[in-house]
Scaffold this active site. Structure first.
Site, short mmCIF file in Angstrom:
data_model
loop_
_atom_site.label_atom_id
_atom_site.label_comp_id
_atom_site.label_asym_id
_atom_site.label_seq_id
_atom_site.Cartn_x
_atom_site.Cartn_y
_atom_site.Cartn_z
N ASN A 214 38.63 17.56 49.17
CA ASN A 214 38.06 17.07 50.43
C ASN A 214 38.85 15.82 50.81
OD1 ASN A 214 36.51 15.99 52.48
ND2 ASN A 214 34.76 15.48 51.19
N TRP A 215 39.69 15.97 51.82
CA TRP A 215 40.59 14.86 52.18
C TRP A 215 39.89 13.79 53.01
CZ3 TRP A 215 45.81 17.68 53.79
CH2 TRP A 215 46.33 18.32 52.65
N LYS A 216 38.67 14.08 53.46
CA LYS A 216 37.90 13.12 54.28
C LYS A 216 38.74 12.63 55.47
CE LYS A 216 35.31 12.02 50.17
NZ LYS A 216 34.44 11.11 49.47
N GLU B 51 26.82 17.08 43.83
CA GLU B 51 27.50 15.80 43.98
C GLU B 51 26.49 14.66 43.94
OE1 GLU B 51 31.56 16.36 45.90
OE2 GLU B 51 30.15 16.01 47.53
N GLU C 54 28.15 12.03 52.61
CA GLU C 54 28.56 11.07 53.66
C GLU C 54 28.00 11.48 55.01
OE1 GLU C 54 32.70 11.18 52.58
OE2 GLU C 54 32.16 10.15 50.73
N GLY D 118 37.37 14.33 45.82
CA GLY D 118 37.68 13.44 46.93
C GLY D 118 38.94 12.65 46.64
N GLY D 119 38.78 11.45 46.09
CA GLY D 119 39.90 10.54 45.86
C GLY D 119 41.09 11.17 45.15
N SER E 165 33.77 11.62 41.57
CA SER E 165 34.77 10.96 40.72
C SER E 165 35.31 11.88 39.63
CB SER E 165 34.19 9.68 40.13
OG SER E 165 33.85 8.77 41.17
C1 PEP Z 1 33.50 14.01 47.54
O1 PEP Z 1 33.48 13.25 48.49
O2 PEP Z 1 33.17 15.18 47.71
C2 PEP Z 1 33.90 13.48 46.23
C3 PEP Z 1 33.58 14.16 45.18
O3 PEP Z 1 34.61 12.28 46.23
P1 PEP Z 1 35.23 11.54 44.93
O4 PEP Z 1 35.93 12.58 44.12
O5 PEP Z 1 36.16 10.52 45.51
O6 PEP Z 1 34.09 10.92 44.19
#
Ligand code: PEP
Length: 252
Positions: free
Chosen positions: A9-11, A164, A95, A231-232, A210
């Site tokens: 998920n590149w947001k 999540e 989010e 995400g990140g 994470s």
């Molecule tokens: C996400 O936003 O779906 C996510 C899992 O982010 P991160 O991996 O940065 O916690």
């Protein structure tokens, strides 16, 4: 046997050029035994679609509205995304629930509209820290799963759930393997009650929050963890592909 599914998920990140570069780097390194997807920002989807055309990389979107067309200024419909080659769309991401205040009824309508358009919703569920501390985790997860309607969603191959925990997203804090497995098992149990055992056994449940190369193998080894929503760590090909390869090593 559920094929593991790793989705990025590149947001609201990257540029057109860096999106294309990242997508190309991922597309050429996908192993055969896992499903891999990316969800770029809307404005880059078409360019990324051309860049990865002919590869196994699945294209996703981060949101979609709940109507196929009409006077909904600024929104994007599931059939429009399908037209660009999109295969999956996130619904109920924390989010959108917590920053953009999307209510459960809207999340539900979006998930059903996405499914009805022939796409796969990746339906995100997860508790806040406050809800976990007050022992409401399972109740929250159950009500978020009930946003999905078994009478509309009938194909288990076209539904993915992402667990999540809100307190683990973008915080560097990850659920322990046991915490993840406990909730994933509960999700499968709840789906068994909502649909039936066969359906629940086929739906893939991703963990998100994470996930990174250092913790991916142990999380992905849990019996009900069928992949990751990243995400990140999805913003760099090295870290994303390290997670993809961890999933591949655990797969037949
Ligand atoms: C996400 O936003 O779906 C996510 C899992 O982010 P991160 O991996 O940065 O916690």
């Amino acid at each position: 046997m559920r094929t593991k599914f790793i989705a990025g998920n590149w947001k609201m990140n990257l540029t057109k050029t860096s999106s294309i570069e990242l997508a190309r780097a991922i597309a050429k390194a996908i192993p055969n035994n896992v499903d891999v997807g990316i969800a770029p920002p809307f404005v880059y989807i078409d360019a990324v679609a051309s860049a990865i055309s002919g590869s196994k990389l699945l294209l996703g979107a981060q949101d979609a509205y709940c109507e196929p067309s009409g006077a909904f200024t600024g929104d994007i419909s599931p059939p429009m995304l399908k037209d660009l080659g999109v295969k999956f769309v996130l619904t109920g991401h924390s989010e959108r629930r917590h920053i953009l205040h999307e209510p459960p009824e809207l999340v539900s309508r979006k998930a059903l509209a996405i499914y009805t358009a022939g796409l796969t919703p990746i339906h995100c569920v997860g508790e806040t820290l406050e809800e976990r501390d007050s022992h409401q985790t399972l109740e929250v997860i159950r009500s978020q799963l009930e946003e999905l309607k078994p009478t509309t969603i009938t194909d288990p191959n076209r539904l993915v759930i992402a667990y999540e925990p809100v307190w683990a997203i973008g915080t560097g804090r990850t659920a322990t393997d046991q915490q993840a497995q406990e909730v994933h098992h509960f999700i499968r149990d709840t789906m068994t009650k909502m649909w039936n055992r066969d359906f629940a056994d086929r739906v893939r449940i991703q963990y998100g929050g994470s996930m990174k190369p250092e913790n991916a193998t142990s999380l992905l080894s849990q019996p009900d963890v069928d992949g990751g929503l990243i995400g990140g760590a999805a913003l760099k090909s090295e870290s994303f592909l390290a997670i993809v390869n961890a999933a591949a090593r655990l797969s037949p």
